[in-house]
Design a protein around this motif. Structure first.
Motif, PDB file in Angstrom:
ATOM      1  N   ILE A  39      22.036  31.019  62.366  1.00 45.37           N
ATOM      2  CA  ILE A  39      21.654  30.514  63.640  1.00 45.37           C
ATOM      3  C   ILE A  39      20.169  30.533  64.187  1.00 45.37           C
ATOM      4  O   ILE A  39      19.409  31.622  63.603  1.00 45.37           O
ATOM      5  CB  ILE A  39      22.342  31.205  64.865  1.00 45.37           C
ATOM      6  CG1 ILE A  39      23.927  31.040  64.608  1.00 45.37           C
ATOM      7  CG2 ILE A  39      21.965  30.531  66.417  1.00 45.37           C
ATOM      8  CD1 ILE A  39      24.597  31.901  65.875  1.00 45.37           C
TER       9      ILE A  39
ATOM     10  N   LEU B 124      22.352  25.230  63.595  1.00 48.05           N
ATOM     11  CA  LEU B 124      23.319  25.919  62.797  1.00 48.05           C
ATOM     12  C   LEU B 124      23.135  25.430  61.059  1.00 48.05           C
ATOM     13  O   LEU B 124      23.289  23.980  60.853  1.00 48.05           O
ATOM     14  CB  LEU B 124      24.758  25.710  63.235  1.00 48.05           C
ATOM     15  CG  LEU B 124      25.013  26.066  64.607  1.00 48.05           C
ATOM     16  CD1 LEU B 124      26.255  25.206  65.187  1.00 48.05           C
ATOM     17  CD2 LEU B 124      25.543  27.450  64.210  1.00 48.05           C
TER      18      LEU B 124
ATOM     19  N   ALA C  60      28.187  28.959  68.795  1.00 50.17           N
ATOM     20  CA  ALA C  60      27.337  28.803  67.369  1.00 50.17           C
ATOM     21  C   ALA C  60      27.676  29.929  66.820  1.00 50.17           C
ATOM     22  O   ALA C  60      27.950  29.942  65.620  1.00 50.17           O
ATOM     23  CB  ALA C  60      25.730  28.968  67.798  1.00 50.17           C
TER      24      ALA C  60
ATOM     25  N   LEU D  43      20.261  25.337  69.433  1.00 46.18           N
ATOM     26  CA  LEU D  43      20.563  26.000  68.513  1.00 46.18           C
ATOM     27  C   LEU D  43      20.804  25.478  67.008  1.00 46.18           C
ATOM     28  O   LEU D  43      21.609  24.304  67.287  1.00 46.18           O
ATOM     29  CB  LEU D  43      21.609  27.304  68.602  1.00 46.18           C
ATOM     30  CG  LEU D  43      21.474  27.994  69.828  1.00 46.18           C
ATOM     31  CD1 LEU D  43      22.821  28.939  70.144  1.00 46.18           C
ATOM     32  CD2 LEU D  43      20.320  28.958  69.892  1.00 46.18           C
TER      33      LEU D  43
END
Length: 286
Positions: free
Chosen positions: A127, A282, A116, A280
């Motif tokens: 992030i 993005l 990420a 996560l």
């Protein structure tokens, strides 16, 4: 099949699941726990390819050996199965070179974060943590909760409408991404889907994947709100886990770290936390 190189690490990609199966097999066998998500997803994709449109499969090599696997199976997050930050960054750079737009990435924390960060640095994006999960295994026979009425049984075709409703509720409650159609028919026909039955009524469900590298992943654990508080889910997990262990398989499952009740349920059965993973988000600036 296409390849790219970064800092001595060769990253390859294919859209052919069968090709990926050949390449990834030895790596899954060597490290079945870290690659459990990849192995089970690949098995589902090969069985029902229409449910996994646009899937792309990645692997990284170092010194001629496959060292890491990754996959993009929309709408699920991109999954990175490595804790090697150099490899994770190399995969991210390959993804950028391929022009692949990744909105979410998941995997063990170290690898997912390195991936990420590379995407965010190159795109000027941000992030955000979507989900934190604990990876658990079962080092000894499960503890069965006492005094829980009912019994475990294989799900039947007549259960599928109810299980489909439960599966959709599970996805909504957990915020998990999945293909538009659940492979319940296949899971039920193979005996992979189990329910806890009380007086002829299903009150909880769970799924045990076919073993890959000797590891079976326990998932889709769900009891509807009106059936909670009776330890039905714990009884289901304990009984299914016992079946897998008796067959010689190692059990693995993931818990939501932001849901203490979920973690307590599995610890009660005897699962132990052996690692942390995450999802996560993005935000890429173009």
């Amino acid at each position: 099949m296409q390849r790219g190189t970064a800092r001595g690490i060769t990253v390859a990609r294919t859209t052919a699941g069968r090709d990926f199966q050949q390449v990834s097999g030895p790596r899954v066998a060597a490290a079945p726990v870290i690659h459990s998500v990849v192995a089970t997803t690949l098995a589902h994709a090969l069985e029902s390819p229409a449910d996994y449109p646009g899937s792309q499969w990645y692997w990284a090599k170092r010194d001629g050996r496959v060292t890491a696997l990754a996959m993009h199976t929309p709408p699920r997050p991109f999954h990175v199965a490595t804790v090697d930050t150099h490899v994770a960054r190399a995969i991210a750079r390959r993804v950028l070179a391929d022009g692949l737009h990744v909105e979410r990435v998941g995997g063990l924390v170290t690898g997912a974060l390195a991936f990420a960060e590379t995407i965010a640095f190159e795109s000027g994006g941000h992030i955000r943590v979507v989900r934190r999960e604990g990876m658990h295994d079962l080092p000894r026979p499960p503890r069965h909760p006492e005094g829980v009425p009912g019994e475990l049984r294989a799900a039947r075709e007549s259960d599928i409408p109810l299980l489909d409703t439960w599966a959709r509720a599970y996805l909504e409650e957990t915020g998990t991404e999945a293909p538009p159609r659940f492979p319940l028919q296949q899971w039920v026909s193979r005996g992979d889907m189990r329910v806890w039955d009380v007086d002829g009524e299903p009150v909880a469900m769970t799924h045990a994947s076919r073993p890959h590298g000797g590891v079976s992943r326990i998932s889709w654990v769900y009891a509807p709100p009106e059936q909670r508080g009776h330890a039905y889910a714990a009884a289901t997990v304990a009984a299914v886990s016992a079946l897998q262990r008796r067959a010689g398989h190692r059990c693995l499952l993931y818990t939501d770290l932001d849901s203490p009740a979920s973690s307590r349920l599995y610890q009660r059965v005897g699962y132990r936390r052996v690692g942390d993973s995450c999802v996560l988000a993005l935000t890429q600036v173009r």
